[in-house]
Design a protein around this motif. Sequence first.
Motif, PDB file in Angstrom:
ATOM      1  N   LEU A   1       0.875  -1.162   0.000  1.00  0.00           N
ATOM      2  CA  LEU A   1       0.000   0.000   0.000  1.00  0.00           C
ATOM      3  C   LEU A   1       0.920   1.222   0.000  1.00  0.00           C
ATOM      4  O   LEU A   1       1.466   1.603   1.038  1.00  0.00           O
ATOM      5  CB  LEU A   1      -0.899  -0.004   1.242  1.00  0.00           C
ATOM      6  N   ALA A   2       1.119   1.842  -1.182  1.00  0.00           N
ATOM      7  CA  ALA A   2       2.089   2.925  -1.354  1.00  0.00           C
ATOM      8  C   ALA A   2       1.439   4.273  -1.049  1.00  0.00           C
ATOM      9  O   ALA A   2       1.137   5.043  -1.942  1.00  0.00           O
ATOM     10  CB  ALA A   2       2.658   2.900  -2.764  1.00  0.00           C
ATOM     11  N   TYR A   3       1.247   4.577   0.214  1.00  0.00           N
ATOM     12  CA  TYR A   3       0.589   5.830   0.590  1.00  0.00           C
ATOM     13  C   TYR A   3       1.481   7.041   0.377  1.00  0.00           C
ATOM     14  O   TYR A   3       0.995   8.162   0.193  1.00  0.00           O
ATOM     15  CB  TYR A   3       0.069   5.776   2.026  1.00  0.00           C
ATOM     16  N   GLY A   4       2.789   6.884   0.382  1.00  0.00           N
ATOM     17  CA  GLY A   4       3.700   8.005   0.158  1.00  0.00           C
ATOM     18  C   GLY A   4       3.563   8.570  -1.244  1.00  0.00           C
ATOM     19  O   GLY A   4       3.573   9.784  -1.446  1.00  0.00           O
ATOM     20  N   ASN A   5       3.418   7.686  -2.201  1.00  0.00           N
ATOM     21  CA  ASN A   5       3.220   8.118  -3.579  1.00  0.00           C
ATOM     22  C   ASN A   5       1.893   8.861  -3.708  1.00  0.00           C
ATOM     23  O   ASN A   5       1.797   9.858  -4.412  1.00  0.00           O
ATOM     24  CB  ASN A   5       3.258   6.905  -4.510  1.00  0.00           C
ATOM     25  N   PHE A   6       0.876   8.388  -3.004  1.00  0.00           N
ATOM     26  CA  PHE A   6      -0.423   9.062  -3.011  1.00  0.00           C
ATOM     27  C   PHE A   6      -0.302  10.466  -2.432  1.00  0.00           C
ATOM     28  O   PHE A   6      -0.881  11.414  -2.968  1.00  0.00           O
ATOM     29  CB  PHE A   6      -1.452   8.249  -2.221  1.00  0.00           C
ATOM     30  N   ILE A   7       0.447  10.632  -1.359  1.00  0.00           N
ATOM     31  CA  ILE A   7       0.641  11.958  -0.747  1.00  0.00           C
ATOM     32  C   ILE A   7       1.305  12.900  -1.745  1.00  0.00           C
ATOM     33  O   ILE A   7       0.893  14.052  -1.899  1.00  0.00           O
ATOM     34  CB  ILE A   7       1.467  11.846   0.552  1.00  0.00           C
ATOM     35  N   THR A   8       2.313  12.405  -2.445  1.00  0.00           N
ATOM     36  CA  THR A   8       3.008  13.221  -3.439  1.00  0.00           C
ATOM     37  C   THR A   8       2.056  13.650  -4.551  1.00  0.00           C
ATOM     38  O   THR A   8       2.020  14.821  -4.937  1.00  0.00           O
ATOM     39  CB  THR A   8       4.191  12.437  -4.033  1.00  0.00           C
ATOM     40  N   ILE A   9       1.273  12.724  -5.053  1.00  0.00           N
ATOM     41  CA  ILE A   9       0.335  13.042  -6.137  1.00  0.00           C
ATOM     42  C   ILE A   9      -0.760  13.979  -5.637  1.00  0.00           C
ATOM     43  O   ILE A   9      -1.194  14.882  -6.366  1.00  0.00           O
ATOM     44  CB  ILE A   9      -0.246  11.744  -6.737  1.00  0.00           C
ATOM     45  N   LEU A  10      -1.200  13.825  -4.403  1.00  0.00           N
ATOM     46  CA  LEU A  10      -2.210  14.711  -3.836  1.00  0.00           C
ATOM     47  C   LEU A  10      -1.682  16.142  -3.723  1.00  0.00           C
ATOM     48  O   LEU A  10      -2.388  17.103  -4.086  1.00  0.00           O
ATOM     49  CB  LEU A  10      -2.653  14.196  -2.460  1.00  0.00           C
ATOM     50  N   ILE A  11      -0.469  16.309  -3.258  1.00  0.00           N
ATOM     51  CA  ILE A  11       0.139  17.648  -3.179  1.00  0.00           C
ATOM     52  C   ILE A  11       0.282  18.229  -4.573  1.00  0.00           C
ATOM     53  O   ILE A  11      -0.002  19.410  -4.808  1.00  0.00           O
ATOM     54  CB  ILE A  11       1.493  17.593  -2.442  1.00  0.00           C
ATOM     55  N   ASN A  12       0.674  17.397  -5.526  1.00  0.00           N
ATOM     56  CA  ASN A  12       0.784  17.809  -6.921  1.00  0.00           C
ATOM     57  C   ASN A  12      -0.559  18.331  -7.431  1.00  0.00           C
ATOM     58  O   ASN A  12      -0.639  19.398  -8.032  1.00  0.00           O
ATOM     59  CB  ASN A  12       1.245  16.610  -7.750  1.00  0.00           C
ATOM     60  N   PHE A  13      -1.628  17.609  -7.145  1.00  0.00           N
ATOM     61  CA  PHE A  13      -2.972  18.016  -7.581  1.00  0.00           C
ATOM     62  C   PHE A  13      -3.396  19.328  -6.932  1.00  0.00           C
ATOM     63  O   PHE A  13      -3.944  20.209  -7.595  1.00  0.00           O
ATOM     64  CB  PHE A  13      -3.990  16.923  -7.250  1.00  0.00           C
ATOM     65  N   ILE A  14      -3.153  19.477  -5.648  1.00  0.00           N
ATOM     66  CA  ILE A  14      -3.556  20.693  -4.938  1.00  0.00           C
ATOM     67  C   ILE A  14      -2.846  21.907  -5.519  1.00  0.00           C
ATOM     68  O   ILE A  14      -3.462  22.956  -5.747  1.00  0.00           O
ATOM     69  CB  ILE A  14      -3.297  20.557  -3.421  1.00  0.00           C
ATOM     70  N   ILE A  15      -1.566  21.780  -5.792  1.00  0.00           N
ATOM     71  CA  ILE A  15      -0.817  22.900  -6.369  1.00  0.00           C
ATOM     72  C   ILE A  15      -1.333  23.216  -7.764  1.00  0.00           C
ATOM     73  O   ILE A  15      -1.564  24.385  -8.108  1.00  0.00           O
ATOM     74  CB  ILE A  15       0.694  22.592  -6.388  1.00  0.00           C
ATOM     75  N   LEU A  16      -1.549  22.193  -8.574  1.00  0.00           N
ATOM     76  CA  LEU A  16      -2.047  22.400  -9.929  1.00  0.00           C
ATOM     77  C   LEU A  16      -3.432  23.047  -9.907  1.00  0.00           C
ATOM     78  O   LEU A  16      -3.698  23.994 -10.642  1.00  0.00           O
ATOM     79  CB  LEU A  16      -2.094  21.069 -10.676  1.00  0.00           C
ATOM     80  N   ALA A  17      -4.310  22.569  -9.046  1.00  0.00           N
ATOM     81  CA  ALA A  17      -5.662  23.133  -8.949  1.00  0.00           C
ATOM     82  C   ALA A  17      -5.604  24.594  -8.493  1.00  0.00           C
ATOM     83  O   ALA A  17      -6.348  25.441  -9.001  1.00  0.00           O
ATOM     84  CB  ALA A  17      -6.510  22.305  -7.987  1.00  0.00           C
ATOM     85  N   PHE A  18      -4.723  24.910  -7.554  1.00  0.00           N
ATOM     86  CA  PHE A  18      -4.592  26.283  -7.073  1.00  0.00           C
ATOM     87  C   PHE A  18      -4.103  27.204  -8.185  1.00  0.00           C
ATOM     88  O   PHE A  18      -4.627  28.311  -8.368  1.00  0.00           O
ATOM     89  CB  PHE A  18      -3.645  26.344  -5.878  1.00  0.00           C
ATOM     90  N   ILE A  19      -3.118  26.746  -8.960  1.00  0.00           N
ATOM     91  CA  ILE A  19      -2.580  27.574 -10.034  1.00  0.00           C
ATOM     92  C   ILE A  19      -3.639  27.789 -11.115  1.00  0.00           C
ATOM     93  O   ILE A  19      -3.816  28.904 -11.613  1.00  0.00           O
ATOM     94  CB  ILE A  19      -1.293  26.948 -10.620  1.00  0.00           C
ATOM     95  N   ILE A  20      -4.376  26.742 -11.464  1.00  0.00           N
ATOM     96  CA  ILE A  20      -5.431  26.891 -12.462  1.00  0.00           C
ATOM     97  C   ILE A  20      -6.521  27.824 -11.952  1.00  0.00           C
ATOM     98  O   ILE A  20      -7.050  28.650 -12.697  1.00  0.00           O
ATOM     99  CB  ILE A  20      -5.995  25.514 -12.857  1.00  0.00           C
ATOM    100  N   PHE A  21      -6.862  27.708 -10.661  1.00  0.00           N
ATOM    101  CA  PHE A  21      -7.845  28.618 -10.076  1.00  0.00           C
ATOM    102  C   PHE A  21      -7.389  30.067 -10.204  1.00  0.00           C
ATOM    103  O   PHE A  21      -8.174  30.952 -10.555  1.00  0.00           O
ATOM    104  CB  PHE A  21      -8.076  28.250  -8.604  1.00  0.00           C
TER     105      PHE A  21
END
Length: 140
Positions: free
Chosen positions: A80-100
Amino acid sequence: MAMMQEFKEFAMKGNVVDLAVGVIVGGAFGKIVDSLVQDVIMPPISKVFGGLDFANYYLPLNNQGTQLTLVEAKKAGAVLAYGNFITILINFIILAFIIFQMVRLVNKARRSSAPEAAPAPAATPEDIVLLREIRDALKK
């Protein structure tokens, strides 16, 4: 041949071309944000949380130990690779903020460049309205 002509007209419409350009630019922008997260943001965050790379945080789902890297652990069995999920989640939050922020700027520019609505016509004076009513009554 008519179908080819219709397809050509469809493909050359502004909306389709704009969409294609948006997808291409979005893909490139996603890579930039991914590099920002992986190479700039995650190293200091992982340093704060014990100096380990988030990508190697996992829970083994079989009897293997957690001393292996994620790649080695995946070869040994399910994880269960939760660290990779955390990285992708942070990536999504930053991308969503920039697009916003980009959408906010575009909306602000549209509002400032939109022509102002024409002022409402002034109300007709009461005496003029009364005179019109008298005129209409006399015509009858």
